[in-house]
Write a protein that holds these residues in place. Structure first.
Motif, PDB file in Angstrom:
ATOM      1  N   UNK A 173       0.809  -1.214   0.000  1.00 59.65           N
ATOM      2  CA  UNK A 173       0.000   0.000   0.000  1.00 59.65           C
ATOM      3  C   UNK A 173       0.843   1.266   0.000  1.00 59.65           C
ATOM      4  N   UNK A 174       1.941   1.279   0.774  1.00 59.94           N
ATOM      5  CA  UNK A 174       2.781   2.473   0.878  1.00 59.94           C
ATOM      6  C   UNK A 174       3.316   2.876  -0.489  1.00 59.94           C
ATOM      7  N   UNK A 175       3.566   1.884  -1.334  1.00 61.38           N
ATOM      8  CA  UNK A 175       4.064   2.147  -2.683  1.00 61.38           C
ATOM      9  C   UNK A 175       2.912   2.454  -3.636  1.00 61.38           C
ATOM     10  N   UNK A 176       1.877   1.618  -3.617  1.00 58.74           N
ATOM     11  CA  UNK A 176       0.788   1.752  -4.589  1.00 58.74           C
ATOM     12  C   UNK A 176      -0.027   3.018  -4.393  1.00 58.74           C
ATOM     13  N   UNK A 177      -0.027   3.566  -3.168  1.00 54.69           N
ATOM     14  CA  UNK A 177      -0.805   4.780  -2.931  1.00 54.69           C
ATOM     15  C   UNK A 177      -0.317   5.932  -3.803  1.00 54.69           C
ATOM     16  N   UNK A 178       0.948   5.884  -4.196  1.00 56.70           N
ATOM     17  CA  UNK A 178       1.500   6.931  -5.051  1.00 56.70           C
ATOM     18  C   UNK A 178       0.916   6.895  -6.460  1.00 56.70           C
ATOM     19  N   UNK A 179       0.310   5.767  -6.840  1.00 54.19           N
ATOM     20  CA  UNK A 179      -0.238   5.618  -8.188  1.00 54.19           C
ATOM     21  C   UNK A 179      -1.729   5.962  -8.249  1.00 54.19           C
ATOM     22  N   UNK A 180      -2.276   6.478  -7.147  1.00 47.66           N
ATOM     23  CA  UNK A 180      -3.690   6.835  -7.116  1.00 47.66           C
ATOM     24  C   UNK A 180      -3.843   8.332  -7.366  1.00 47.66           C
ATOM     25  N   UNK A 181      -4.855   8.746  -8.174  1.00 48.93           N
ATOM     26  CA  UNK A 181      -5.072  10.185  -8.434  1.00 48.93           C
ATOM     27  C   UNK A 181      -5.344  10.967  -7.154  1.00 48.93           C
ATOM     28  N   UNK A 182      -6.030  10.340  -6.188  1.00 43.95           N
ATOM     29  CA  UNK A 182      -6.376  11.046  -4.947  1.00 43.95           C
ATOM     30  C   UNK A 182      -5.138  11.496  -4.181  1.00 43.95           C
ATOM     31  N   UNK A 183      -4.047  10.742  -4.288  1.00 42.89           N
ATOM     32  CA  UNK A 183      -2.832  11.094  -3.557  1.00 42.89           C
ATOM     33  C   UNK A 183      -2.257  12.424  -4.010  1.00 42.89           C
ATOM     34  N   UNK A 184      -2.415  12.721  -5.302  1.00 43.21           N
ATOM     35  CA  UNK A 184      -1.780  13.911  -5.876  1.00 43.21           C
ATOM     36  C   UNK A 184      -2.702  15.126  -5.903  1.00 43.21           C
ATOM     37  N   UNK A 185      -3.978  14.925  -5.531  1.00 47.06           N
ATOM     38  CA  UNK A 185      -4.905  16.064  -5.511  1.00 47.06           C
ATOM     39  C   UNK A 185      -4.578  16.983  -4.339  1.00 47.06           C
ATOM     40  N   UNK A 186      -4.759  18.263  -4.542  1.00 43.04           N
ATOM     41  CA  UNK A 186      -4.495  19.240  -3.476  1.00 43.04           C
ATOM     42  C   UNK A 186      -5.574  19.146  -2.393  1.00 43.04           C
TER      43      UNK A 186
END
Length: 482
Positions: free
Chosen positions: A469-482
């Motif tokens: 999860x710690x790695x895959x979370x970076x590939x989710x659009x929600x992670x990069x939203x402000x």
């Protein structure tokens, strides 16, 4: 996302990591193996790069948030794997390609223990020491070490610790201050390493081998200074010492911390995960022992010795060897390999899905069976006397499902590179569980795999170390939203 503070931390951590390339320089000079240049070069490149990253943002002061912690954790492991490979690329013995050097470096730092090297007995001492040191540094997570240092530099560390620490419950602290927690864990880790090294030395290993093997034993890594691994020594005493330290190193370090603070051992046997962990080891050892006896593979005493060591080594995801378990009879190779999927306890240096998750899945499965009989009953899932919230159970099942999906996707991808089914299945399992040795063509080493397969397995090692999860979370659009 605070990119400037992330760059500042990354630069500082790289400069700290560069210092770890100096001990192999000393080893090279002591043994006069002529490879000090590789580590001096690696030190200089890593230090200068870290300094150049840090210099433009050294005045930045901002608090870290959870998302920043996840990004730093992933970036640091990726960057460390790349920069850790530099001495192996520069060195003329072994002369590794870039992919092989990165594979070996990541395998060490993630404590996987998979190797692309052969002829390990003939490698320079400095290279051998460096491989072992990589595993030791990776064992508790270099981020945890950094958390003990960064507060002194004006950087808070709780977000990093939560991103790095394994286990289903990530909010718990061992002490109110994360700095003190990290220091305490490292003192325990260092103490176990020293005791293990002394045990090996007193049992007959050379000082060099004792230190090197203590690094990889306590880290649950599996790298050795010999091609034959622990089997090189053919010593029941050394195997007994190794087994003991593998068992305790795969236990939740929180229990060791409590034992150290409270001066008691009773809490170990009150911990449900610890008891289940010992139960798994005992059960698999019994099956392995009787199978080896029935098939007349070894005489009884030898069968017991091989069973205990190999089951503990594989089930804890260490990967040391005293026998070629891949060629054991009947279902044993498959059974031992599957045991590694459970791995060590949460909060340990072991890999795998963690024993606590397997225990919770079994308990929830049993609850569903009970609900078939009593559909209206309220049946909590408990660990000991403590009920587990549905939120935690959902997180465990979420991890389990994503883990299996990732495994299947990577298995299919490896098969697409031309590997046979046994090799592909075991290679993904061995790297995702941070185990090391596999079956088929990767039973001895990974050097014969194609480059594409090696890059895929590098990704698998990172996924396993960061618990998916710690790695895959970076590939989710929600992670990069402000």
């Amino acid at each position: 996302m605070h990119y400037r503070v992330i760059l500042r931390i990354l630069g500082i951590l790289l400069m700290i990591f560069s210092i770890t390339m100096l001990p192999p320089v000393a080893v090279s000079l002591i043994y006069d193996d002529g490879h000090d240049y590789a580590f001096v070069g690696g030190f200089a490149i890593t230090l200068v790069t870290g300094f150049l990253i840090w210099l433009p943002v050294y005045r930045v002061r901002q608090d870290l948030r959870t998302r920043d912690g996840f990004l730093i954790t992933v970036l640091f492991w990726v960057v460390l794997g790349l920069f850790g490979a530099i001495p192996l690329i520069i060195s003329h013995n072994p002369h590794l390609t870039v992919v092989d050097a990165v594979f070996e470096s990541l395998s060490g730092l993630t404590t996987t223990g998979a190797t692309v090297m052969t002829g390990i007995d003939y490698l320079p001492e400095s290279i051998l020491f460096y491989r072992q040191q990589l595993q030791w540094l990776g064992g508790m997570g270099i981020i945890v070490l950094a958390v003990a240092i960064l507060p002194m530099l004006g950087i808070g560390g709780m977000q990093l610790y939560r991103a790095e620490t394994p286990g289903p419950v990530k909010d718990s602290k061992l002490t109110p201050r994360i700095t003190e927690t990290a220091k305490a864990l490292w003192y325990i880790y260092l103490s176990l390493t020293i005791l293990c090294a002394l045990g090996y030395w007193l049992a007959g290993m050379s000082a060099f081998d004792a230190i090197g093997h203590s690094f990889s034993t306590v880290a649950i890594g599996g790298f050795s200074t010999h091609d034959a691994s622990i089997g090189y020594y053919d010593s029941p005493t050394i195997e007994a010492i190794c087994t003991f330290f593998m068992v305790i190193s795969a236990v939740n370090f929180g229990l060791h911390f409590f034992a150290w603070r409270q001066k008691t051992l009773l809490h170990y046997f009150q911990d449900p995960e610890f008891k289940f962990y010992l139960g798994i080891l005992g059960f698999v050892i019994l099956i392995t022992f009787f199978s080896l006896i029935i098939t007349a593979t070894y005489v009884p005493l030898e069968a017991l010795r091989k069973s205990v060591f190999m089951v503990v080594s594989i089930a804890t995801t260490t990967g040391f060897a005293t026998a070629d378990f891949a060629h054991w009879p009947v279902m044993l190779p498959f059974m031992l390999f599957v045991a590694a999927f459970a791995g060590g306890c949460a909060g340990s240096t072991g890999g795998g899905m963690k024993v606590i998750r397997i225990l919770l899945i079994l308990k929830q499965g049993y609850r569903e069976i009970q609900r078939l009989v009593h559909p209206n009953a309220v049946i909590p899932v408990k660990l000991g006397n403590k009920p587990i919230s549905d939120k935690v159970l959902e997180a465990v099942w979420g991890f389990f499902s994503v883990y299996l999906i990732v495994f299947i996707v990577m298995l299919i991808t490896l098969l697409g590179t031309g590997l046979d089914q046994v090799t592909a299945w075991s290679a993904v399992g061995a790297t995702l569980n941070n185990l090391g040795p596999g079956l088929g063509d990767v039973a001895a080493h990974y050097g014969d795999l194609n480059d594409t397969a090696k890059w895929i397995l590098c990704f698998a090692m990172l996924l396993g170390r960061l618990e998916v999860f710690t790695f895959l979370v970076l590939f989710t659009p929600a992670f990069w939203k402000r």
